[in-house]
Design a protein around this motif. Structure first.
Motif, PDB file in Angstrom:
ATOM      1  N   LEU A  24      -6.484   1.964  -4.236  1.00  0.00           N
ATOM      2  CA  LEU A  24      -6.499   0.744  -3.429  1.00  0.00           C
ATOM      3  C   LEU A  24      -7.537  -0.239  -3.949  1.00  0.00           C
TER       4      LEU A  24
ATOM      5  N   ILE B 100       0.845  -1.200   0.000  1.00  0.00           N
ATOM      6  CA  ILE B 100       0.000   0.000   0.000  1.00  0.00           C
ATOM      7  C   ILE B 100       0.878   1.247   0.000  1.00  0.00           C
TER       8      ILE B 100
ATOM      9  N   LEU C 184      -7.963  -4.115  -2.930  1.00  0.00           N
ATOM     10  CA  LEU C 184      -8.419  -3.929  -1.550  1.00  0.00           C
ATOM     11  C   LEU C 184      -9.866  -3.464  -1.561  1.00  0.00           C
TER      12      LEU C 184
END
Length: 115
Positions: free
Chosen positions: A105, A6, A110
């Motif tokens: 993301l 990330i 995610l």
């Protein structure tokens, strides 16, 4: 998703508790309202926020969150950084907006929490 990954994809700076980069999270939640965080978030979630007061760290501690990402270039004060280090909560900061970070993301796999 590993927090180290990330950090790389959103070009974030680590501000506190760098060992937290080795942890993995399952979901993300973006909000500046800690009441919403308390109502909806479960552990193993990345908290994405632009709010930089100690209540953010206290909220993360109550929910056993391991990582907070500050957006819009926001940086917490030294007391918040020290508290996060003490509580072993990873703090990161990016210049990107909450919307942009959420999109990046999501695009990389995610997902958000289920409400």
């Amino acid at each position: 998703m590993h927090l180290k990954y990330i950090r790389e994809i959103i070009k974030a700076d680590v501000l506190a508790y760098e060992p937290g980069l080795e942890l993995e999270i399952n979901t993300a939640f973006g909000s500046d309202l800690m009441s919403d965080v308390l109502a909806y978030v479960e552990e193993d979630t990345l908290l994405i926020t632009g709010l930089t007061n100690q209540q953010v760290i206290r909220t993360a501690e109550m929910l056993d969150l391991k990582a907070i990402l500050f957006v819009r270039g926001k940086k917490p004060c030294n007391e918040m950084v020290a508290l996060a280090e003490d509580k072993q909560i990873l703090l990161m900061s990016t210049r990107e907006s909450l919307f942009t970070v959420s999109g990046v993301l999501y695009e990389n796999g995610l997902r958000g929490i289920t409400i």
